[in-house]
Design a protein around this motif. Sequence first.
Motif, PDB file in Angstrom:
ATOM      1  N   ASP A 128       0.836  -1.208   0.000  1.00  0.00           N
ATOM      2  CA  ASP A 128       0.000   0.000   0.000  1.00  0.00           C
ATOM      3  C   ASP A 128       0.867   1.252   0.000  1.00  0.00           C
ATOM      4  O   ASP A 128       0.602   2.210  -0.739  1.00  0.00           O
ATOM      5  CB  ASP A 128      -0.921   0.013   1.230  1.00  0.00           C
ATOM      6  N   HIS A 129       1.905   1.239   0.838  1.00  0.00           N
ATOM      7  CA  HIS A 129       2.782   2.416   0.900  1.00  0.00           C
ATOM      8  C   HIS A 129       3.445   2.664  -0.450  1.00  0.00           C
ATOM      9  O   HIS A 129       3.447   3.793  -0.953  1.00  0.00           O
ATOM     10  CB  HIS A 129       3.866   2.226   1.962  1.00  0.00           C
ATOM     11  N   VAL A 130       4.018   1.636  -1.024  1.00  0.00           N
ATOM     12  CA  VAL A 130       4.738   1.789  -2.291  1.00  0.00           C
ATOM     13  C   VAL A 130       3.790   2.250  -3.391  1.00  0.00           C
ATOM     14  O   VAL A 130       4.128   3.126  -4.198  1.00  0.00           O
ATOM     15  CB  VAL A 130       5.412   0.454  -2.665  1.00  0.00           C
ATOM     16  N   ARG A 131       2.591   1.699  -3.414  1.00  0.00           N
ATOM     17  CA  ARG A 131       1.625   2.054  -4.457  1.00  0.00           C
ATOM     18  C   ARG A 131       1.198   3.509  -4.356  1.00  0.00           C
ATOM     19  O   ARG A 131       1.021   4.183  -5.372  1.00  0.00           O
ATOM     20  CB  ARG A 131       0.400   1.140  -4.366  1.00  0.00           C
ATOM     21  N   HIS A 132       1.063   4.022  -3.152  1.00  0.00           N
ATOM     22  CA  HIS A 132       0.570   5.387  -2.957  1.00  0.00           C
ATOM     23  C   HIS A 132       1.687   6.425  -2.888  1.00  0.00           C
ATOM     24  O   HIS A 132       1.400   7.619  -2.763  1.00  0.00           O
ATOM     25  CB  HIS A 132      -0.277   5.469  -1.685  1.00  0.00           C
ATOM     26  N   HIS A 133       2.938   5.990  -2.980  1.00  0.00           N
ATOM     27  CA  HIS A 133       4.052   6.935  -2.869  1.00  0.00           C
ATOM     28  C   HIS A 133       5.036   6.768  -4.022  1.00  0.00           C
ATOM     29  O   HIS A 133       6.248   6.931  -3.846  1.00  0.00           O
ATOM     30  CB  HIS A 133       4.757   6.786  -1.516  1.00  0.00           C
ATOM     31  N   ASP A 134       4.507   6.438  -5.189  1.00  0.00           N
ATOM     32  CA  ASP A 134       5.291   6.438  -6.435  1.00  0.00           C
ATOM     33  C   ASP A 134       6.460   5.462  -6.403  1.00  0.00           C
ATOM     34  O   ASP A 134       7.435   5.633  -7.131  1.00  0.00           O
ATOM     35  CB  ASP A 134       5.812   7.850  -6.742  1.00  0.00           C
ATOM     36  N   GLY A 135       6.378   4.428  -5.554  1.00  0.00           N
ATOM     37  CA  GLY A 135       7.447   3.444  -5.485  1.00  0.00           C
ATOM     38  C   GLY A 135       8.614   3.848  -4.609  1.00  0.00           C
ATOM     39  O   GLY A 135       9.626   3.141  -4.567  1.00  0.00           O
ATOM     40  N   VAL A 136       8.496   4.964  -3.907  1.00  0.00           N
ATOM     41  CA  VAL A 136       9.603   5.469  -3.074  1.00  0.00           C
ATOM     42  C   VAL A 136       9.307   5.179  -1.605  1.00  0.00           C
ATOM     43  O   VAL A 136       8.168   5.324  -1.143  1.00  0.00           O
ATOM     44  CB  VAL A 136       9.796   6.987  -3.282  1.00  0.00           C
ATOM     45  N   ILE A 137      10.340   4.784  -0.873  1.00  0.00           N
ATOM     46  CA  ILE A 137      10.173   4.491   0.547  1.00  0.00           C
ATOM     47  C   ILE A 137      11.469   4.846   1.279  1.00  0.00           C
ATOM     48  O   ILE A 137      12.568   4.689   0.730  1.00  0.00           O
ATOM     49  CB  ILE A 137       9.818   2.996   0.768  1.00  0.00           C
ATOM     50  N   THR A 138      11.346   5.352   2.480  1.00  0.00           N
ATOM     51  CA  THR A 138      12.530   5.651   3.293  1.00  0.00           C
ATOM     52  C   THR A 138      12.773   4.487   4.262  1.00  0.00           C
ATOM     53  O   THR A 138      11.899   3.647   4.495  1.00  0.00           O
ATOM     54  CB  THR A 138      12.342   6.948   4.102  1.00  0.00           C
ATOM     55  N   LEU A 139      13.962   4.481   4.825  1.00  0.00           N
ATOM     56  CA  LEU A 139      14.286   3.439   5.802  1.00  0.00           C
ATOM     57  C   LEU A 139      13.332   3.516   6.984  1.00  0.00           C
ATOM     58  O   LEU A 139      12.826   2.477   7.469  1.00  0.00           O
ATOM     59  CB  LEU A 139      15.734   3.587   6.269  1.00  0.00           C
ATOM     60  N   ALA A 140      13.063   4.717   7.475  1.00  0.00           N
ATOM     61  CA  ALA A 140      12.165   4.873   8.629  1.00  0.00           C
ATOM     62  C   ALA A 140      10.776   4.349   8.297  1.00  0.00           C
ATOM     63  O   ALA A 140      10.131   3.695   9.140  1.00  0.00           O
ATOM     64  CB  ALA A 140      12.106   6.335   9.039  1.00  0.00           C
ATOM     65  N   GLN A 141      10.291   4.616   7.085  1.00  0.00           N
ATOM     66  CA  GLN A 141       8.974   4.122   6.686  1.00  0.00           C
ATOM     67  C   GLN A 141       8.973   2.600   6.577  1.00  0.00           C
ATOM     68  O   GLN A 141       7.995   1.937   6.956  1.00  0.00           O
ATOM     69  CB  GLN A 141       8.572   4.761   5.355  1.00  0.00           C
ATOM     70  N   ALA A 142      10.061   2.035   6.056  1.00  0.00           N
ATOM     71  CA  ALA A 142      10.158   0.581   5.943  1.00  0.00           C
ATOM     72  C   ALA A 142      10.114  -0.086   7.312  1.00  0.00           C
ATOM     73  O   ALA A 142       9.459  -1.125   7.505  1.00  0.00           O
ATOM     74  CB  ALA A 142      11.438   0.203   5.199  1.00  0.00           C
ATOM     75  N   LEU A 143      10.806   0.516   8.278  1.00  0.00           N
ATOM     76  CA  LEU A 143      10.787  -0.031   9.634  1.00  0.00           C
ATOM     77  C   LEU A 143       9.382   0.045  10.230  1.00  0.00           C
ATOM     78  O   LEU A 143       8.946  -0.875  10.935  1.00  0.00           O
ATOM     79  CB  LEU A 143      11.788   0.717  10.515  1.00  0.00           C
ATOM     80  N   ARG A 144       8.659   1.130   9.911  1.00  0.00           N
ATOM     81  CA  ARG A 144       7.314   1.288  10.474  1.00  0.00           C
ATOM     82  C   ARG A 144       6.342   0.257   9.921  1.00  0.00           C
ATOM     83  O   ARG A 144       5.376  -0.101  10.594  1.00  0.00           O
ATOM     84  CB  ARG A 144       6.789   2.706  10.218  1.00  0.00           C
ATOM     85  N   VAL A 145       6.546  -0.196   8.698  1.00  0.00           N
ATOM     86  CA  VAL A 145       5.625  -1.194   8.137  1.00  0.00           C
ATOM     87  C   VAL A 145       6.083  -2.626   8.425  1.00  0.00           C
ATOM     88  O   VAL A 145       5.494  -3.578   7.896  1.00  0.00           O
ATOM     89  CB  VAL A 145       5.430  -0.993   6.623  1.00  0.00           C
ATOM     90  N   GLY A 146       7.122  -2.779   9.255  1.00  0.00           N
ATOM     91  CA  GLY A 146       7.471  -4.104   9.730  1.00  0.00           C
ATOM     92  C   GLY A 146       8.732  -4.719   9.179  1.00  0.00           C
ATOM     93  O   GLY A 146       9.085  -5.851   9.551  1.00  0.00           O
TER      94      GLY A 146
END
Length: 297
Positions: free
Chosen positions: A4-22
Motif C-alpha cells: 500500500d505504501h509503495v503504491r501510494h508513494h510512487d514506489g519510493v520508501i525511506t528506511l524509517a517508513q520501511a521499519l514502520r511497516v514491519g
Amino acid sequence: MLDDHVRHHDGVITLAQALRVGLSEKAVRRRVQSGHWRRCSRGVYFVDDRPFTDAARIRAAVWGHGDRAAASGLAAAYWHSLTTFAPHVVEVTMPRNSHGRSRAGCRVRRRDLVRTDVVERRGLRVTALPLTVIEAAVRRGGGPALVDAALRRHTELQPLWAAHVRNKGRYGSPAARRLLHAAEGGAKSEAERLFKRLLTKAGITGWTANQRVAGYEVDFVARVAGYEVDFVFRAERLAVEIDGFAFHSASDDFQHDRIKQNAIALAGFQVLRFTWLDLTEYPERVLAEVRRAISAR
C-alpha cells in the motif's frame, strides 16, 4: 502495508517508513543487494519494479533531504498541477539550521518557512500553493503565464500578496512583486506601451491609438459616439484591443466587451485581442497575426 505504501508513494520508501511497516534493516539491505530496491540517497529507496516517474524523482529528492524538507519552486508547481512538465532540477527548501547539501539533480535553498506556507500533498511536504505560485513564476519555465493560470483556476490575488509579504527577501522577490502589481490591473497600460514598441520595431505603420469606431448618426443633430479602441488601422479596417491578465473576467466587463466587439465587427472592422501574456511571452506570434490581418484587407 508495504505494498500500500509503495503504491501510494510512487514506489519510493525511506528506511524509517520501511521499519514502520514491519521490515528490519537487514531485510532492507537484502532487497537492495538483490536489485529489487534501488538506493536513491542515504535512507531513501525506490522499489525498482515500475517506471521511475517524475513524481518518484521529486519525492525521492525531497525525502533524501530529511523530514523537514519541502519541494519548492517549479517542483512544487508540478506537484500542485500548476505545470504540465516537471523541472529537470528539483528545488528543495530546508530550514536554515539543517544539514545536507545539493546533490545531482537537486538545488537546495535554506529558509525557515512558517507553517502556513507548507502543506502536505500526497504524502509529500511542499510549499503551499500561494507561495509556490510566486516563487515558481520567477523561475525559468514559470513566468506570467503560470501566475495567470493559477489565478484563473486555483487561487486569488490576495493570498499571493500575503505569501509575498510573509516571505520578503527571498530569491526573486522583486520580480514577483512586479508580476503581482501587473496582475492587479497595471498590466493593461504597460501592455499598450509594449504593443506600440513592437509595432514600431517591426516597422508596422498606419495605426492610431485610442480612437473611436462604430459610431453612427441617429438624426441630423444626434450621433452615437461609438467605442474607443486601443489601436485602429483604419485603412485596413482592423481594430486591436489590448487586455491585461486573462484571469480578469468579471461578468459585467465580459458582457460589455462582447457587446463592444460585436458593434465594432458590425461596423466592418476585424477585431484582434491580445493579453499582456501574449505580448510578453509570444510577441512574434502577435506580430504575425497583425501582419496577416493587414494583408488580408
